[in-house]
Design a protein around this motif. Structure first.
Motif, PDB file in Angstrom:
ATOM      1  N   VAL A  77       0.780  -1.528   0.101  1.00 39.46           N
ATOM      2  CA  VAL A  77      -0.049   0.113   0.259  1.00 39.46           C
ATOM      3  C   VAL A  77       0.807   1.295   0.081  1.00 39.46           C
ATOM      4  O   VAL A  77       1.980   0.989   0.561  1.00 39.46           O
ATOM      5  CB  VAL A  77      -1.024  -0.051   1.280  1.00 39.46           C
ATOM      6  CG1 VAL A  77      -1.784   1.121   1.155  1.00 39.46           C
ATOM      7  CG2 VAL A  77      -1.608  -1.189   1.153  1.00 39.46           C
ATOM      8  N   GLU A  78       1.270   2.063  -0.971  1.00 37.23           N
ATOM      9  CA  GLU A  78       1.068   3.401  -1.030  1.00 37.23           C
ATOM     10  C   GLU A  78       1.465   3.763   0.485  1.00 37.23           C
ATOM     11  O   GLU A  78       0.342   4.397   0.854  1.00 37.23           O
ATOM     12  CB  GLU A  78       0.633   4.070  -1.588  1.00 37.23           C
ATOM     13  CG  GLU A  78       1.521   5.186  -2.428  1.00 37.23           C
ATOM     14  CD  GLU A  78       0.513   6.424  -3.462  1.00 37.23           C
ATOM     15  OE1 GLU A  78       1.293   6.234  -4.509  1.00 37.23           O
ATOM     16  OE2 GLU A  78      -0.598   6.149  -3.691  1.00 37.23           O
ATOM     17  N   GLY A  79       2.820   4.503   1.076  1.00 37.95           N
ATOM     18  CA  GLY A  79       2.779   4.985   2.244  1.00 37.95           C
ATOM     19  C   GLY A  79       3.316   4.153   2.891  1.00 37.95           C
ATOM     20  O   GLY A  79       3.655   5.100   4.551  1.00 37.95           O
ATOM     21  N   MET A  80       2.529   2.723   2.861  1.00 38.26           N
ATOM     22  CA  MET A  80       2.958   2.157   4.216  1.00 38.26           C
ATOM     23  C   MET A  80       4.422   0.876   4.282  1.00 38.26           C
ATOM     24  O   MET A  80       5.155   0.512   4.969  1.00 38.26           O
ATOM     25  CB  MET A  80       2.254   0.994   4.246  1.00 38.26           C
ATOM     26  CG  MET A  80       1.189   1.363   4.259  1.00 38.26           C
ATOM     27  SD  MET A  80       0.048   1.919   5.652  1.00 38.26           S
ATOM     28  CE  MET A  80       0.229   0.743   6.579  1.00 38.26           C
ATOM     29  N   ASP A  81       5.912   2.014   3.221  1.00 36.70           N
ATOM     30  CA  ASP A  81       7.161   1.613   3.968  1.00 36.70           C
ATOM     31  C   ASP A  81       7.374   0.348   3.379  1.00 36.70           C
ATOM     32  O   ASP A  81       8.128  -0.520   4.205  1.00 36.70           O
ATOM     33  CB  ASP A  81       7.201   1.664   4.863  1.00 36.70           C
ATOM     34  CG  ASP A  81       7.638   3.266   5.284  1.00 36.70           C
ATOM     35  OD1 ASP A  81       7.860   3.722   3.922  1.00 36.70           O
ATOM     36  OD2 ASP A  81       7.284   3.560   6.827  1.00 36.70           O
TER      37      ASP A  81
ATOM     38  N   THR B 221      -2.393   2.376  -4.338  1.00 40.69           N
ATOM     39  CA  THR B 221      -2.976   3.759  -4.532  1.00 40.69           C
ATOM     40  C   THR B 221      -2.934   3.721  -2.982  1.00 40.69           C
ATOM     41  O   THR B 221      -4.562   3.484  -2.536  1.00 40.69           O
ATOM     42  CB  THR B 221      -2.967   3.790  -5.229  1.00 40.69           C
ATOM     43  OG1 THR B 221      -4.159   4.051  -5.738  1.00 40.69           O
ATOM     44  CG2 THR B 221      -1.973   4.059  -6.149  1.00 40.69           C
ATOM     45  N   ALA B 222      -2.838   4.949  -1.949  1.00 40.63           N
ATOM     46  CA  ALA B 222      -3.280   5.392  -1.021  1.00 40.63           C
ATOM     47  C   ALA B 222      -4.759   5.904  -0.742  1.00 40.63           C
ATOM     48  O   ALA B 222      -5.586   5.916   0.386  1.00 40.63           O
ATOM     49  CB  ALA B 222      -2.048   6.865   0.202  1.00 40.63           C
ATOM     50  N   ASP B 223      -5.351   6.695  -1.974  1.00 38.46           N
ATOM     51  CA  ASP B 223      -6.847   7.216  -2.533  1.00 38.46           C
ATOM     52  C   ASP B 223      -8.028   6.131  -2.132  1.00 38.46           C
ATOM     53  O   ASP B 223      -8.628   6.699  -1.550  1.00 38.46           O
ATOM     54  CB  ASP B 223      -6.336   7.898  -3.255  1.00 38.46           C
ATOM     55  CG  ASP B 223      -6.438   6.976  -4.720  1.00 38.46           C
ATOM     56  OD1 ASP B 223      -6.044   6.478  -4.922  1.00 38.46           O
ATOM     57  OD2 ASP B 223      -6.847   7.583  -5.908  1.00 38.46           O
ATOM     58  N   GLN B 224      -7.370   5.105  -2.217  1.00 41.65           N
ATOM     59  CA  GLN B 224      -8.063   3.897  -2.429  1.00 41.65           C
ATOM     60  C   GLN B 224      -7.978   3.118  -0.706  1.00 41.65           C
ATOM     61  O   GLN B 224      -8.764   2.639  -0.706  1.00 41.65           O
ATOM     62  CB  GLN B 224      -7.605   2.605  -3.082  1.00 41.65           C
ATOM     63  CG  GLN B 224      -7.721   2.977  -4.837  1.00 41.65           C
ATOM     64  CD  GLN B 224      -7.749   1.588  -5.447  1.00 41.65           C
ATOM     65  OE1 GLN B 224      -8.729   0.710  -5.188  1.00 41.65           O
ATOM     66  NE2 GLN B 224      -6.395   1.744  -6.154  1.00 41.65           N
ATOM     67  N   ILE B 225      -7.452   3.767  -0.199  1.00 42.18           N
ATOM     68  CA  ILE B 225      -7.451   2.816   1.641  1.00 42.18           C
ATOM     69  C   ILE B 225      -8.461   4.473   2.443  1.00 42.18           C
ATOM     70  O   ILE B 225      -8.266   5.210   2.117  1.00 42.18           O
ATOM     71  CB  ILE B 225      -6.856   2.742   2.203  1.00 42.18           C
ATOM     72  CG1 ILE B 225      -5.440   2.254   0.965  1.00 42.18           C
ATOM     73  CG2 ILE B 225      -6.743   1.870   3.484  1.00 42.18           C
ATOM     74  CD1 ILE B 225      -5.568   0.976   1.096  1.00 42.18           C
TER      75      ILE B 225
END
Length: 81
Positions: free
Chosen positions: A30-34, A76-80
């Protein structure tokens, strides 16, 4: 939790995007979750993306995400939510 850190994983992942098939279990990011690993099951496989679910048991109660089609698909982060 028992068995944590033992190196045993209860899942077998398909990491070859050329052979992805509906029903395969994949490790996704997940984008942004390293790069933290998540497990999902493929619902759809397209030329440039996949659709996966967090429902590994087939109970239709998981979240559904569109992700990139690569060895570890990226959501992408926008889906979470």
């Amino acid at each position: 939790m028992q068995g944590m850190g033992s190196g045993d994983c209860p899942f077998t992942f398909n990491t070859d995007p050329q052979t992805f098939m509906v029903g395969d279990t994949v490790s996704y990011r997940v984008e942004g979750m390293d790069g933290f690993p998540f497990a999902g099951r493929l619902l759809e496989v397209h030329d440039r993306h996949v659709v996966l679910t967090t429902d590994l048991e087939g109970r239709n109660d998981g979240e559904v995400y569109r992700a990139s089609r690569e060895d570890r698909p990226l959501v992408t982060a926008d889906q979470i939510a």
